[in-house]
Design a protein around this motif. Structure first.
Motif, PDB file in Angstrom:
ATOM      1  N   TYR A 224      32.144 -36.852 -44.387  1.00 15.25           N
ATOM      2  CA  TYR A 224      31.707 -37.830 -45.661  1.00 15.25           C
ATOM      3  C   TYR A 224      32.795 -38.445 -46.325  1.00 15.25           C
ATOM      4  N   GLY A 225      32.487 -39.790 -46.456  1.00 12.22           N
ATOM      5  CA  GLY A 225      33.645 -40.561 -47.194  1.00 12.22           C
ATOM      6  C   GLY A 225      33.177 -41.080 -48.542  1.00 12.22           C
ATOM      7  N   GLU A 226      33.505 -40.509 -49.715  1.00 12.34           N
ATOM      8  CA  GLU A 226      33.301 -40.812 -51.164  1.00 12.34           C
ATOM      9  C   GLU A 226      33.573 -42.222 -51.373  1.00 12.34           C
ATOM     10  N   GLU A 227      34.792 -42.419 -51.461  1.00 14.84           N
ATOM     11  CA  GLU A 227      35.590 -43.602 -51.884  1.00 14.84           C
ATOM     12  C   GLU A 227      36.299 -44.522 -50.609  1.00 14.84           C
ATOM     13  N   ALA A 228      36.156 -45.621 -50.873  1.00 13.88           N
ATOM     14  CA  ALA A 228      36.796 -46.607 -49.804  1.00 13.88           C
ATOM     15  C   ALA A 228      38.192 -46.122 -49.059  1.00 13.88           C
ATOM     16  N   ALA A 229      38.877 -45.698 -50.118  1.00 13.97           N
ATOM     17  CA  ALA A 229      40.287 -45.151 -50.055  1.00 13.97           C
ATOM     18  C   ALA A 229      40.493 -44.106 -49.234  1.00 13.97           C
ATOM     19  N   ASP A 230      39.148 -43.164 -48.878  1.00 16.92           N
ATOM     20  CA  ASP A 230      39.350 -42.138 -48.158  1.00 16.92           C
ATOM     21  C   ASP A 230      39.316 -42.619 -46.636  1.00 16.92           C
ATOM     22  N   ALA A 231      38.932 -43.763 -46.249  1.00 16.11           N
ATOM     23  CA  ALA A 231      39.227 -44.358 -45.085  1.00 16.11           C
ATOM     24  C   ALA A 231      40.562 -44.050 -44.182  1.00 16.11           C
ATOM     25  N   PRO A 232      41.358 -44.967 -44.962  1.00 17.01           N
ATOM     26  CA  PRO A 232      42.902 -45.113 -44.189  1.00 17.01           C
ATOM     27  C   PRO A 232      43.406 -43.451 -44.383  1.00 17.01           C
ATOM     28  N   LYS A 233      42.950 -42.684 -45.364  1.00 17.49           N
ATOM     29  CA  LYS A 233      43.403 -41.290 -45.567  1.00 17.49           C
ATOM     30  C   LYS A 233      43.085 -40.462 -44.465  1.00 17.49           C
ATOM     31  N   MET A 234      41.636 -40.666 -44.152  1.00 20.44           N
ATOM     32  CA  MET A 234      40.929 -39.886 -43.033  1.00 20.44           C
ATOM     33  C   MET A 234      41.852 -40.294 -41.539  1.00 20.44           C
ATOM     34  N   ALA A 235      42.139 -41.730 -41.484  1.00 19.84           N
ATOM     35  CA  ALA A 235      42.840 -42.049 -40.271  1.00 19.84           C
ATOM     36  C   ALA A 235      44.404 -41.602 -40.215  1.00 19.84           C
ATOM     37  N   ASP A 236      44.880 -41.299 -41.403  1.00 17.62           N
ATOM     38  CA  ASP A 236      46.328 -41.000 -41.259  1.00 17.62           C
ATOM     39  C   ASP A 236      46.120 -39.457 -40.731  1.00 17.62           C
ATOM     40  N   ALA A 237      45.110 -38.675 -41.290  1.00 20.06           N
ATOM     41  CA  ALA A 237      44.821 -37.282 -40.971  1.00 20.06           C
ATOM     42  C   ALA A 237      44.773 -37.194 -39.341  1.00 20.06           C
ATOM     43  N   ILE A 238      43.868 -38.002 -38.797  1.00 18.66           N
ATOM     44  CA  ILE A 238      43.441 -38.038 -37.519  1.00 18.66           C
ATOM     45  C   ILE A 238      45.028 -38.160 -36.684  1.00 18.66           C
ATOM     46  N   LEU A 239      45.821 -39.135 -37.016  1.00 14.27           N
ATOM     47  CA  LEU A 239      47.170 -39.353 -36.411  1.00 14.27           C
ATOM     48  C   LEU A 239      48.144 -38.110 -36.587  1.00 14.27           C
ATOM     49  N   ALA A 240      47.653 -37.482 -37.797  1.00 15.01           N
ATOM     50  CA  ALA A 240      48.667 -36.196 -37.742  1.00 15.01           C
ATOM     51  C   ALA A 240      48.058 -35.273 -37.100  1.00 15.01           C
ATOM     52  N   GLY A 241      46.862 -35.301 -36.218  1.00 15.66           N
ATOM     53  CA  GLY A 241      46.668 -34.169 -35.371  1.00 15.66           C
ATOM     54  C   GLY A 241      45.546 -33.336 -36.079  1.00 15.66           C
ATOM     55  N   LYS A 242      44.736 -33.744 -36.949  1.00 10.34           N
ATOM     56  CA  LYS A 242      43.640 -32.875 -37.622  1.00 10.34           C
ATOM     57  C   LYS A 242      42.427 -32.884 -36.658  1.00 10.34           C
ATOM     58  N   SER A 243      41.859 -31.844 -36.649  1.00  9.77           N
ATOM     59  CA  SER A 243      40.710 -31.770 -35.808  1.00  9.77           C
ATOM     60  C   SER A 243      39.447 -32.105 -36.532  1.00  9.77           C
ATOM     61  N   LEU A 244      38.081 -32.173 -35.982  1.00 11.88           N
ATOM     62  CA  LEU A 244      37.126 -32.555 -36.630  1.00 11.88           C
ATOM     63  C   LEU A 244      36.760 -31.494 -37.762  1.00 11.88           C
ATOM     64  N   ALA A 245      36.930 -30.365 -37.379  1.00 15.68           N
ATOM     65  CA  ALA A 245      36.687 -29.286 -38.426  1.00 15.68           C
ATOM     66  C   ALA A 245      37.677 -29.401 -39.603  1.00 15.68           C
ATOM     67  N   GLU A 246      38.785 -29.469 -39.155  1.00 20.72           N
ATOM     68  CA  GLU A 246      39.773 -29.786 -40.280  1.00 20.72           C
ATOM     69  C   GLU A 246      39.795 -31.183 -41.097  1.00 20.72           C
ATOM     70  N   LEU A 247      39.063 -32.070 -40.600  1.00 24.11           N
ATOM     71  CA  LEU A 247      38.832 -33.389 -41.284  1.00 24.11           C
ATOM     72  C   LEU A 247      37.635 -33.105 -42.254  1.00 24.11           C
ATOM     73  N   LYS A 248      36.635 -32.179 -41.855  1.00 27.78           N
ATOM     74  CA  LYS A 248      35.623 -31.994 -42.654  1.00 27.78           C
ATOM     75  C   LYS A 248      36.066 -31.052 -43.681  1.00 27.78           C
ATOM     76  N   ALA A 249      36.917 -30.154 -43.495  1.00 30.63           N
ATOM     77  CA  ALA A 249      37.479 -29.161 -44.638  1.00 30.63           C
ATOM     78  C   ALA A 249      38.232 -30.096 -45.560  1.00 30.63           C
ATOM     79  N   THR A 250      38.802 -31.126 -45.270  1.00 30.13           N
ATOM     80  CA  THR A 250      39.935 -31.825 -46.009  1.00 30.13           C
ATOM     81  C   THR A 250      38.860 -32.678 -46.999  1.00 30.13           C
ATOM     82  N   PHE A 251      37.942 -33.320 -46.272  1.00 28.75           N
ATOM     83  CA  PHE A 251      37.171 -34.377 -47.038  1.00 28.75           C
ATOM     84  C   PHE A 251      35.865 -33.972 -47.880  1.00 28.75           C
ATOM     85  N   HIS A 252      35.349 -32.686 -47.480  1.00 31.88           N
ATOM     86  CA  HIS A 252      34.140 -32.132 -48.067  1.00 31.88           C
ATOM     87  C   HIS A 252      34.563 -31.352 -49.149  1.00 31.88           C
TER      88      HIS A 252
END
Ligand code: B12
Length: 254
Positions: A224-252
């Motif tokens: 889930y992305g609440e604010e538009a600004a979460d999109a580049p934040k999540m892209a940065d997190a993917i580049l930093a090697g975060k898994s799908l589970a870690e992304l959910k943990a960060t953004f949910h």
């Protein structure tokens, strides 16, 4: 008390007559204090594209950052529009004019900001099939570009087939979806299922007025992305090697 004046007209005393509230009066209280941002927000509310661009030029000349202006002035104007539309103070034609002025303003800010020479990665963005609400998606695209990502923008009302074909062709690091209607957001589940069928396990960040975390949590690739600004934040997190589970943990949030 009532008296009759010399023309014989009844005059009411001791009663403060209420002036009916115009849309402009209602909007006045909601604008930002900063004068440059306020002029742009007002022009968005009035749907005056030329005034939006003039306002942006003046703000940029005064040293304001074009990408910050999207949030600080354009979005504020659109929030006023949304609030007064929801209250029934203004109507659909006003909203359409403001939306066009908003999109024009976003394009101008994007062009002023320029793009970074070497993209950090590729992201595909789209608005769900059947849905024409593309303002949020355009903000997401602008912020991703401003943060150094290459964006493939499929636009609005994008058929599921087209989304899948594009992901196969472009191999992006992440896909985003925007839906403003409770009827259209279900297209995201279909996109999710078709990606998994094709063996593609890619983060699929979804947002927009109709969407919430509980809905996005019902399909495997969804974050889930609440604010538009979460999109580049999540892209940065993917580049930093975060898994799908870690992304959910960060953004949910729950
Ligand atoms: C503007 C607008 C329009 C414009 C759209 C212009 C355009 N180019 O987008 C026009 C006039 C064309 C329009 C048409 C219609 N609309 Co309309 N519209 C709105 C309105 C007033 C504002 C929406 C908006 O732009 N918000 C501002 C943007 C910036 O918000 P946003 O997209 O949610 O994005 C933010 C976040 O969600 C996030 N985000 C968005 N996507 C993503 C993605 C990711 C990955 C991330 C991280 C974040 C993120 O970022 C943004 C800011 O941070 C809303 C009212 C409301 N309360 O939302 C109704 C609304 C969405 N519309 C609605 C409806 C019903 C319609 C129509 C059917 C006609 C009608 N009767 O009003 C048609 C739809 C036609 C269709 N098939 O799509 C309903 C939907 C109801 C529902 N729940 O299903 C709403 C909620 C109005 C209402 N209260 O009834 N509409």
């Amino acid at each position: 008390m009532l008296i009759v004046d010399k023309e014989g007209i009844l005059i009411r005393y001791n009663v403060k007559m209420e002036k009916s509230m115009t849309p402009e009066d209602a909007a006045a209280e909601l604008y930002p204090k900063d004068e440059l941002n306020r002029a742009i927000a007002e022009a968005i509310f009035e749907g005056e594209e030329d005034d939006v661009i003039d306002g942006l030029k003046a703000a940029i000349a005064a040293g304001k950052d074009p990408i910050s202006l999207i949030d600080d002035s354009l979005m504020v104007g659109m929030k006023v529009v949304t609030e007064l539309y929801d209250q029934g103070v203004i109507f659909l034609p006003n909203v359409m004019m403001s939306a066009d002025a908003m999109l024009e303003g976003i394009e101008f800010c994007k062009a002023e900001a320029g793009s970074s020479p070497k993209p950090k990665g590729k992201v595909v963005v789209h608005v769900a099939e059947g849905d024409v609400h593309d303002i949020g998606k355009s903000i997401v695209a602008a912020l991703l570009r401003a943060n150094g990502y290459e964006v493939v923008d499929l636009g609005r009302d994008v058929p599921v087939d087209e989304v899948i074909a594009c992901v196969k062709k472009e191999s992006p690091m992440m896909l985003t979806g925007t839906a403003l209607m409770t009827t259209t957001m279900f297209a995201f589940k279909e996109v999710n299922d078709r990606l998994l069928e094709a063996g593609i396990r890619m983060p699929f960040q979804c947002g927009g007025g109709a969407v919430n975390q509980d809905f996005v949590s019902t399909y495997e690739l969804g974050v889930y992305g609440e604010e538009a600004a979460d999109a580049p934040k999540m892209a940065d997190a993917i580049l930093a090697g975060k898994s799908l589970a870690e992304l959910k943990a960060t953004f949910h949030k729950h």
